[in-house]
Design a protein around this motif. Structure first.
Motif, short mmCIF file in Angstrom:
data_model
loop_
_atom_site.label_atom_id
_atom_site.label_comp_id
_atom_site.label_asym_id
_atom_site.label_seq_id
_atom_site.Cartn_x
_atom_site.Cartn_y
_atom_site.Cartn_z
N UNK A 79 0.63 -1.47 0.08
CA UNK A 79 0.03 -0.04 0.01
C UNK A 79 0.76 1.23 -0.43
N UNK A 80 1.96 1.18 0.61
CA UNK A 80 2.71 2.02 0.91
C UNK A 80 3.68 2.68 -0.39
N UNK A 81 4.46 1.63 -0.54
CA UNK A 81 5.41 1.68 -2.11
C UNK A 81 4.57 1.06 -3.57
N UNK A 82 3.44 2.33 -4.06
CA UNK A 82 2.86 1.86 -5.19
C UNK A 82 3.60 1.76 -5.99
N UNK A 83 3.40 1.31 -7.23
CA UNK A 83 3.82 1.45 -8.62
C UNK A 83 3.85 3.13 -9.23
N UNK A 84 3.08 3.91 -9.13
CA UNK A 84 3.11 5.46 -9.60
C UNK A 84 3.91 6.28 -8.27
N UNK A 85 3.67 5.97 -7.32
CA UNK A 85 4.81 6.12 -6.36
C UNK A 85 5.84 5.72 -6.35
N UNK A 86 6.42 4.89 -6.83
CA UNK A 86 8.27 3.97 -7.41
C UNK A 86 8.66 5.29 -8.54
N UNK A 87 6.91 5.78 -9.62
CA UNK A 87 7.49 6.35 -10.86
C UNK A 87 8.14 7.69 -10.07
N UNK A 88 6.93 8.36 -8.86
CA UNK A 88 7.40 9.16 -8.42
C UNK A 88 8.73 9.81 -7.25
N UNK A 89 8.84 8.56 -6.94
CA UNK A 89 10.21 8.60 -6.35
C UNK A 89 11.27 8.62 -7.24
N UNK A 90 11.42 7.92 -7.97
CA UNK A 90 12.11 7.86 -9.54
C UNK A 90 12.65 9.23 -10.39
N UNK A 91 12.19 9.86 -10.61
CA UNK A 91 11.49 11.31 -10.86
C UNK A 91 12.00 11.69 -10.21
N UNK A 92 12.17 12.25 -8.64
CA UNK A 92 12.57 13.27 -7.34
C UNK A 92 13.66 12.78 -8.32
N UNK A 93 14.10 11.94 -7.78
CA UNK A 93 15.57 11.32 -8.21
C UNK A 93 16.76 11.88 -8.78
N UNK A 94 15.50 11.64 -10.02
CA UNK A 94 16.33 13.05 -11.24
C UNK A 94 16.19 14.02 -11.08
N UNK A 95 14.99 15.01 -10.36
CA UNK A 95 15.76 16.14 -10.53
C UNK A 95 16.30 16.71 -9.22
#
Length: 321
Positions: A136-152
Motif C-alpha cells: 500500500x505504501x510503495x505503489x507503482x505510481x509512488x515508485x515512479x514519482x520517487x524515480x522522477x524526484x531522484x532525477x530532479x
C-alpha cells in the motif's frame, strides 16, 4: 593586466592525465577499461531486461534496482569512452564546455544514485518493519514519482556547480589530477576566490550524500531492531534480503568518501592516490552491482540461466514471466 591573466575559462581547455607511473602501459590499460565498460553495459542491461521481462520482479526493490542499473550505465558512459580515448590516443585536452558537461553528468548521476540507494533502504525498512503495509505504501505510481524526484534532485543540486566554474578565470596550470572532470578538481585551478564553490560543494555533500547516508544508517538501525524481535529463521531470511543493498551502499559510499578525503586532506596532486581513488569511485560500483544482485537474487539467477538455456530448436530467448 595581461590577456593571459584575464583569460576566460570558456575559451580554454583543460589537460587530463592518465595513470602516473604507468604511461607506458596506457595502451593496454585501455583494453582493460574497455572490457570493464562492456561488462558494465551488458551486466546492467541484462538486469534491466530481466526485471522488465519477469513479472514476478515487478516489485519496489527490483524496480529501484532497475533505476540503479540505468544510472550505472549512464555514469560509465559519461566517463569511460573519454578515458579510453585518453589512454589509447593520448588525447589529453578537453574543451572547457565539454568538461563542464562531463562534470554535471558525473555529479548529477552520482546524486541520483545516492537517492535511489536511499529509496531502496526505505523499501527494505517498510518490507521488514511494516510488511502488511508494504504494497500500500510503495505503489507503482509512488515508485515512479520517487524515480522522477531522484532525477530532479540530482540535476537541481548539481546544476550550480558548472555555473560557478563558468565564471572563474584560469591563469595557472590547467592540468587536472584525474582522467575526467570533477568540480573539486577544476575549481582548484582557478586564480580567483573560490569560497563560493567550496561552500556550495560542502552544502551539496551534506544535503545529498551526507543526509542520504545518515538516513540509510537510521533505516538499518530500525531494521535490525525489528529483526531482533523475529525468530532466528525469520530474522536470517529478513536480513538476507538486505545483503545485496548493503553491498551496493558500501560500493558507492566507501570510494566516494575516500575520494573526498583525498581531495580535502591530501597534497598529492596528479599522484596515483588521486587517480586510483577517482577511478575506483566511478568504475567499481557499475561493474560489481550486477554481480552482487545477480548472485544474491534467486529470481534474477534463474531468469539469467533461462536466457542461455538450450532447447532442441536453439537458444531460447523467448521465455517470459
Amino acid at each position: 593586466m595581461s590577456a593571459s591573466t584575464n583569460s576566460s575559462a570558456g575559451t580554454s581547455a583543460f589537460i587530463l592525465i592518465g595513470i602516473p607511473g604507468l604511461e607506458a602501459s596506457h595502451f593496454w590499460l585501455a583494453f582493460l577499461l574497455g572490457a570493464l565498460y562492456l561488462f558494465t553495459v551488458l551486466g546492467n542491461g541484462t538486469i534491466i531486461y530481466i526485471i522488465r521481462a519477469e513479472q514476478s520482479l515487478h516489485e519496489p526493490m527490483y524496480l529501484f534496482l532497475c533505476m540503479l542499473a540505468a544510472i550505472d550505465i549512464l555514469i560509465s558512459t559519461s566517463t569511460m569512452p573519454r578515458m579510453m580515448d585518453l589512454l589509447w590516443f593520448n588525447s589529453t585536452a578537453i574543451e572547457f564546455d565539454a568538461c563542464l558537461v562531463q562534470m554535471f553528468c558525473i555529479h548529477s548521476l552520482s546524486g541520483m544514485e545516492s537517492t535511489i540507494l536511499l529509496a531502496m533502504a526505505f523499501d527494505r525498512y517498510v518490507a521488514i518493519c511494516c510488511p502488511l503495509r508494504h504494497a500500500a505504501i510503495l505503489t507503482s505510481p509512488r515508485i515512479a514519482k520517487i524515480g522522477l524526484a531522484a532525477v530532479m534532485r540530482g540535476a537541481a543540486l548539481m546544476a550550480p556547480l558548472p555555473i560557478f566554474i563558468k565564471g572563474l578565470p584560469f591563469c595557472r596550470s590547467r592540468v587536472l589530477s584525474h582522467s575526467y572532470c570533477l568540480h573539486q578538481d577544476v575549481m582548484k585551478l582557478a586564480c580567483a576566490d573560490i569560497k563560493v564553490n567550496i561552500i556550495y560543494g560542502l552544502i551539496v555533500i551534506i544535503s545529498a550524500v551526507g543526509l542520504d547516508s545518515l538516513l540509510i544508517s537510521l533505516s538499518y538501525v530500525f531494521i535490525l531492531r525489528a529483526a531482533l524481535r523475529l525468530s532466528q529463521e525469520a530474522r536470517l531470511k529478513a536480513l538476507s534480503t538486505c545483503l545485496s543493498h548493503v553491498c551496493a551502499v558500501f560500493l558507492f559510499y566507501v570510494p566516494f568518501i575516500g575520494l573526498s578525503m583525498v581531495h580535502r586532506f591530501g597534497n598529492t596532486h596528479g599522484s596515483s592516490v588521486h587517480v586510483v581513488m577517482a577511478n575506483v569511485h566511478l568504475m567499481v560500483p557499475p561493474v560489481l552491482n550486477p554481480i552482487v544482485y545477480g548472485v544474491k537474487t534467486k529470481q534474477i539467477r534463474q531468469r539469467f540461466a533461462r536466457l542461455f538455456q538450450r532447447t532442441p530448436r536453439g537458444w531460447d530467448f523467448s521465455a517470459s514471466a
